[in-house]
Design an enzyme around this catalytic site. Structure first.
Site, mmCIF file in Angstrom:
data_model
loop_
_atom_site.group_PDB
_atom_site.id
_atom_site.type_symbol
_atom_site.label_atom_id
_atom_site.label_comp_id
_atom_site.label_asym_id
_atom_site.label_seq_id
_atom_site.Cartn_x
_atom_site.Cartn_y
_atom_site.Cartn_z
ATOM 1 C CG ASP A 147 41.861 42.704 36.727
ATOM 2 O OD1 ASP A 147 42.137 43.904 35.346
ATOM 3 O OD2 ASP A 147 43.336 42.179 36.845
HETATM 4 N N1 URA Z 1 46.504 45.088 39.195
HETATM 5 C C1 URA Z 1 45.226 44.314 38.947
HETATM 6 O O1 URA Z 1 46.269 43.378 38.426
HETATM 7 N N2 URA Z 1 44.131 44.141 38.321
HETATM 8 C C2 URA Z 1 43.474 45.663 38.760
HETATM 9 O O2 URA Z 1 42.655 45.257 38.357
HETATM 10 C C3 URA Z 1 44.185 46.385 39.426
HETATM 11 C C4 URA Z 1 45.331 46.248 39.413
#
Ligand code: URA
Length: 248
Positions: A103
């Site tokens: 993310d």
């Molecule tokens: N889980 C999430 O919520 N975000 C990420 O970037 C990776 C795993």
């Protein structure tokens, strides 16, 4: 630098030099629209070379990078909002793309590659590789919640693979918890969604490890090439899940 056309054809990976010579002799090669028959004809990859109607391109050397993604960077190769992208950090003209995603506000280890086979191997759902995350979130993690994670919780009507919960540190005063989670699959925003089901909000999320690969020696925003022996270790770490309905 210019080079003989049959050599350039071989460098594109579609055939050997010898086969390219035969194609030229048979009048099946065009240079900038003109058929060539002379074996000594020279050109560069800026010229348009067609072999039996197919335009050739320089074959790129395969490469995979380990990148320490900072927060505030998108994993996609194109962002309509013009935000900073992971590919902008890598000083390499080859067409690289990330393997999986993190993310915008997640930091940590990300692989970027131009090797389609490796990317496929690591992203197919039936192939599992443990990924370790360090997460800090609001509230106090209850034993019941971590045992649900470890058994494999139901999220959006689907049963998740078991998630290991390690190194739990509860700060009861500040009402927050830190721990490490080991995932073997990567649903979109999986950790945030899993925690949200129990009323926790992620404060900080960082990927520490992908199989045998770690962030060791990398600073935020820096990268290094994956070494051939590390690629072998990575491939060996992939566990292929058996189909629940084997064909009889
Ligand atoms: N889980 C999430 O919520 N975000 C990420 O970037 C990776 C795993």
């Amino acid at each position: 630098m210019s080079d003989r056309v049959h050599k350039l054809i071989a460098q594109s990976g579609i055939m050997s030099r010898r086969q390219a010579e035969v194609m030229i002799a048979e009048g099946k090669v065009k240079l900038n629209g003109q058929t060539i028959t002379e074996l000594g004809t020279k050109a560069t990859f800026d010229d348009v070379i067609e072999v039996a109607g197919q335009v050739i391109e320089k074959k790129e050397e395969p490469v995979t990078y380990l990148f320490y993604k900072p927060e505030g960077v998108v994993t996609t190769t194109h962002d309509p909002e013009g935000r900073s992208k992971v590919v902008d950090y890598i000083d390499d003209a080859r067409r690289l793309y990330p393997i999986g995603r993190l993310d915008y506000d997640t930091s940590g280890l990300l692989l970027l590659t131009n090797e389609g086979e490796l990317a496929n191997l690591l992203t197919q759902p039936k192939n599992q590789i443990p990924k370790v995350y360090e997460v800090t979130f609001t509230g106090v993690l209850r034993r019941k919640t971590s045992s649900i994670f470890e058994k494999g919780m139901i999220l959006e009507k689907r049963k998740l693979q078991p998630v290991e919960v390690n190194f739990v540190k509860v700060d009861a005063k500040a009402e927050k918890t830190s721990c490490q989670l080991v995932l073997r699959e990567g649903k979109n925003h999986q950790i945030k969604k899993m925690l949200a089901e129990f009323g926790h909000e992620v404060i900080r999320l960082k990927r520490l490890r992908i199989g045998p690969l770690t962030l060791d020696g990398l600073q935020k925003g820096t990268y290094r090439v994956l070494k051939p022996f590390e690629k072998k270790q990575l491939i060996n770490a992939v566990q292929t899940k058996k189909s629940p309905h084997p064909k009889s």
